[in-house]
Design a protein around this motif. Structure first.
Motif, PDB file in Angstrom:
ATOM      1  N   ALA A  49       0.838  -1.205   0.000  1.00  0.00           N
ATOM      2  CA  ALA A  49       0.000   0.000   0.000  1.00  0.00           C
ATOM      3  C   ALA A  49       0.873   1.255   0.000  1.00  0.00           C
ATOM      4  CB  ALA A  49      -0.944  -0.005   1.202  1.00  0.00           C
ATOM      5  N   ALA A  50       1.947   1.259   0.780  1.00  0.00           N
ATOM      6  CA  ALA A  50       2.848   2.415   0.822  1.00  0.00           C
ATOM      7  C   ALA A  50       3.460   2.663  -0.549  1.00  0.00           C
ATOM      8  CB  ALA A  50       3.945   2.195   1.871  1.00  0.00           C
ATOM      9  N   ASP A  51       3.839   1.594  -1.229  1.00  0.00           N
ATOM     10  CA  ASP A  51       4.422   1.740  -2.560  1.00  0.00           C
ATOM     11  C   ASP A  51       3.394   2.262  -3.561  1.00  0.00           C
ATOM     12  OD1 ASP A  51       6.703   1.348  -4.382  1.00  0.00           O
ATOM     13  OD2 ASP A  51       5.381  -0.131  -5.311  1.00  0.00           O
ATOM     14  N   LEU A  52       2.172   1.765  -3.470  1.00  0.00           N
ATOM     15  CA  LEU A  52       1.140   2.182  -4.422  1.00  0.00           C
ATOM     16  C   LEU A  52       0.687   3.624  -4.196  1.00  0.00           C
ATOM     17  CD1 LEU A  52      -1.057  -1.036  -4.532  1.00  0.00           C
ATOM     18  CD2 LEU A  52       0.447  -0.179  -6.335  1.00  0.00           C
ATOM     19  N   CYS A  53       0.488   4.004  -2.942  1.00  0.00           N
ATOM     20  CA  CYS A  53      -0.051   5.351  -2.672  1.00  0.00           C
ATOM     21  C   CYS A  53       1.046   6.397  -2.522  1.00  0.00           C
ATOM     22  CB  CYS A  53      -0.955   5.346  -1.451  1.00  0.00           C
ATOM     23  SG  CYS A  53      -0.107   5.225   0.136  1.00  0.00           S
ATOM     24  N   ARG A  54       2.274   5.950  -2.276  1.00  0.00           N
ATOM     25  CA  ARG A  54       3.430   6.827  -2.118  1.00  0.00           C
ATOM     26  C   ARG A  54       3.261   7.838  -0.990  1.00  0.00           C
ATOM     27  NH1 ARG A  54       7.087   4.063  -3.309  1.00  0.00           N
ATOM     28  NH2 ARG A  54       8.444   5.839  -3.329  1.00  0.00           N
ATOM     29  N   ASP A  55       2.532   7.439   0.061  1.00  0.00           N
ATOM     30  CA  ASP A  55       2.389   8.309   1.222  1.00  0.00           C
ATOM     31  C   ASP A  55       3.763   8.478   1.866  1.00  0.00           C
ATOM     32  OD1 ASP A  55       0.314   9.451   3.390  1.00  0.00           O
ATOM     33  OD2 ASP A  55       1.984   8.440   4.393  1.00  0.00           O
ATOM     34  N   GLU A  56       4.183   9.719   2.038  1.00  0.00           N
ATOM     35  CA  GLU A  56       5.530   9.997   2.551  1.00  0.00           C
ATOM     36  C   GLU A  56       5.768   9.409   3.929  1.00  0.00           C
ATOM     37  OE1 GLU A  56       7.025  14.019   2.209  1.00  0.00           O
ATOM     38  OE2 GLU A  56       5.773  14.331   0.432  1.00  0.00           O
ATOM     39  N   CYS A  57       4.778   9.511   4.805  1.00  0.00           N
ATOM     40  CA  CYS A  57       4.942   9.000   6.167  1.00  0.00           C
ATOM     41  C   CYS A  57       5.063   7.473   6.163  1.00  0.00           C
ATOM     42  CB  CYS A  57       3.776   9.446   7.042  1.00  0.00           C
ATOM     43  SG  CYS A  57       3.946   8.971   8.774  1.00  0.00           S
ATOM     44  N   MET A  58       4.206   6.806   5.406  1.00  0.00           N
ATOM     45  CA  MET A  58       4.265   5.340   5.337  1.00  0.00           C
ATOM     46  C   MET A  58       5.629   4.884   4.817  1.00  0.00           C
ATOM     47  SD  MET A  58       0.512   4.384   3.771  1.00  0.00           S
ATOM     48  CE  MET A  58       0.602   2.598   3.956  1.00  0.00           C
ATOM     49  N   VAL A  59       6.062   5.478   3.722  1.00  0.00           N
ATOM     50  CA  VAL A  59       7.349   5.099   3.124  1.00  0.00           C
ATOM     51  C   VAL A  59       8.485   5.364   4.106  1.00  0.00           C
ATOM     52  CG1 VAL A  59       8.982   5.634   1.264  1.00  0.00           C
ATOM     53  CG2 VAL A  59       6.534   5.411   0.756  1.00  0.00           C
ATOM     54  N   ASN A  60       8.465   6.515   4.762  1.00  0.00           N
ATOM     55  CA  ASN A  60       9.503   6.869   5.725  1.00  0.00           C
ATOM     56  C   ASN A  60       9.557   5.863   6.884  1.00  0.00           C
ATOM     57  OD1 ASN A  60      11.549   8.699   6.779  1.00  0.00           O
ATOM     58  ND2 ASN A  60      10.028   9.237   8.319  1.00  0.00           N
ATOM     59  N   GLU A  61       8.389   5.474   7.392  1.00  0.00           N
ATOM     60  CA  GLU A  61       8.359   4.512   8.501  1.00  0.00           C
ATOM     61  C   GLU A  61       8.947   3.166   8.082  1.00  0.00           C
ATOM     62  OE1 GLU A  61       4.495   6.187  10.981  1.00  0.00           O
ATOM     63  OE2 GLU A  61       4.200   4.591   9.516  1.00  0.00           O
ATOM     64  N   ILE A  62       8.641   2.744   6.869  1.00  0.00           N
ATOM     65  CA  ILE A  62       9.166   1.459   6.384  1.00  0.00           C
ATOM     66  C   ILE A  62      10.670   1.548   6.175  1.00  0.00           C
ATOM     67  CG2 ILE A  62       9.149  -0.133   4.435  1.00  0.00           C
ATOM     68  CD1 ILE A  62       6.083   0.555   4.211  1.00  0.00           C
ATOM     69  N   VAL A  63      11.120   2.605   5.505  1.00  0.00           N
ATOM     70  CA  VAL A  63      12.544   2.778   5.225  1.00  0.00           C
ATOM     71  C   VAL A  63      13.366   2.815   6.508  1.00  0.00           C
ATOM     72  CG1 VAL A  63      14.240   4.459   4.351  1.00  0.00           C
ATOM     73  CG2 VAL A  63      12.230   3.871   2.977  1.00  0.00           C
ATOM     74  N   HIS A  64      12.813   3.425   7.550  1.00  0.00           N
ATOM     75  CA  HIS A  64      13.543   3.551   8.808  1.00  0.00           C
ATOM     76  C   HIS A  64      13.264   2.414   9.790  1.00  0.00           C
ATOM     77  CE1 HIS A  64      14.005   7.633   7.190  1.00  0.00           C
ATOM     78  NE2 HIS A  64      15.199   7.500   7.732  1.00  0.00           N
ATOM     79  N   GLY A  65      12.531   1.394   9.356  1.00  0.00           N
ATOM     80  CA  GLY A  65      12.312   0.208  10.175  1.00  0.00           C
ATOM     81  C   GLY A  65      11.478   0.438  11.413  1.00  0.00           C
ATOM     82  N   LEU A  66      10.613   1.448  11.368  1.00  0.00           N
ATOM     83  CA  LEU A  66       9.753   1.732  12.515  1.00  0.00           C
ATOM     84  C   LEU A  66       8.745   0.615  12.731  1.00  0.00           C
ATOM     85  CD1 LEU A  66      10.555   4.582  13.367  1.00  0.00           C
ATOM     86  CD2 LEU A  66       8.229   5.294  12.863  1.00  0.00           C
ATOM     87  N   ASP A  67       8.404   0.355  13.970  1.00  0.00           N
ATOM     88  CA  ASP A  67       7.293  -0.535  14.282  1.00  0.00           C
ATOM     89  C   ASP A  67       6.031   0.297  14.055  1.00  0.00           C
ATOM     90  OD1 ASP A  67       5.169  -1.930  15.414  1.00  0.00           O
ATOM     91  OD2 ASP A  67       6.297  -2.561  17.162  1.00  0.00           O
ATOM     92  N   VAL A  68       5.402   0.107  12.914  1.00  0.00           N
ATOM     93  CA  VAL A  68       4.252   0.911  12.491  1.00  0.00           C
ATOM     94  C   VAL A  68       3.132   0.860  13.518  1.00  0.00           C
ATOM     95  CG1 VAL A  68       2.455   1.114  10.726  1.00  0.00           C
ATOM     96  CG2 VAL A  68       4.814   0.673  10.061  1.00  0.00           C
ATOM     97  N   HIS A  69       2.889  -0.301  14.095  1.00  0.00           N
ATOM     98  CA  HIS A  69       1.772  -0.444  15.027  1.00  0.00           C
ATOM     99  C   HIS A  69       2.028   0.315  16.333  1.00  0.00           C
ATOM    100  CE1 HIS A  69       0.540  -3.100  11.978  1.00  0.00           C
ATOM    101  NE2 HIS A  69       1.417  -4.029  12.287  1.00  0.00           N
TER     102      HIS A  69
END
Length: 168
Positions: A49-69
């Protein structure tokens, strides 16, 4: 979505907590010289979903290995993990995890409010939670709304892999 199901016995159902040395996993060995790869597709829907929508926050959290939950629980409920009772924290994080994933599939405040498995918050609180979620991920909300409008207009959608989904 074309997602694989775990409702029937398959490789997804093998226990993960025991690691690669779990005896049942050792019975699968290629005999033709190929190799078997064991990989974790954790949070794959979120990452796609982050790749498809390109939401900056989602992508940033994934790139930085954040625990999204954890990040979403802190954002949605306005608390810090370190300042919260562990039992209460587990409940908040589980709720945030459900909000995160269900929201990817169009879930909203009414659905959470009427779901007996979710905390019995007021409809207004669920609306506030969804507003906080969409406020954090505006790119996701925009992408979803644009797709809804397009689907209603043309009566069908094409997935990135080419599958056509017709609306009746």
């Amino acid at each position: 979505t074309g997602r694989l199901s775990s409702s029937e016995p398959n490789m997804q159902n093998l226990p993960r907590s025991k690691g690669d040395d779990f005896p049942l996993k050792r019975i699968f060995c290629p005999t033709d010289g190929s190799i078997m790869v064991n990989c974790d597709l954790g949070q794959i829907e979120w990452k796609v979903a982050a790749d498809l929508c390109r939401d900056e926050c989602m992508v940033n959290e994934i790139v930085h290995g954040l625990d999204v939950h954890t990040a979403n629980a802190e954002h949605i409920f306005g608390v810090k993990k370190a300042d919260t009772d562990p039992k209460k924290w587990k409940e908040l994080r589980t709720t945030a995890k459900t909000v995160s994933f269900r929201s990817l599939y169009g879930g909203g405040a009414y659905g959470f409010y009427y779901d007996s498995r979710m905390p019995s918050y007021s409809l207004e609180k669920w609306e506030d939670i969804m507003d906080a979620f969409h406020g954090k991920y505006p790119g996701l909300a925009t992408w979803q709304n644009d797709n809804k409008k397009l689907a209603l207009y043309q009566g069908w959608m094409r997935t990135p892999s080419g599958r056509v989904l017709k609306l009746n």
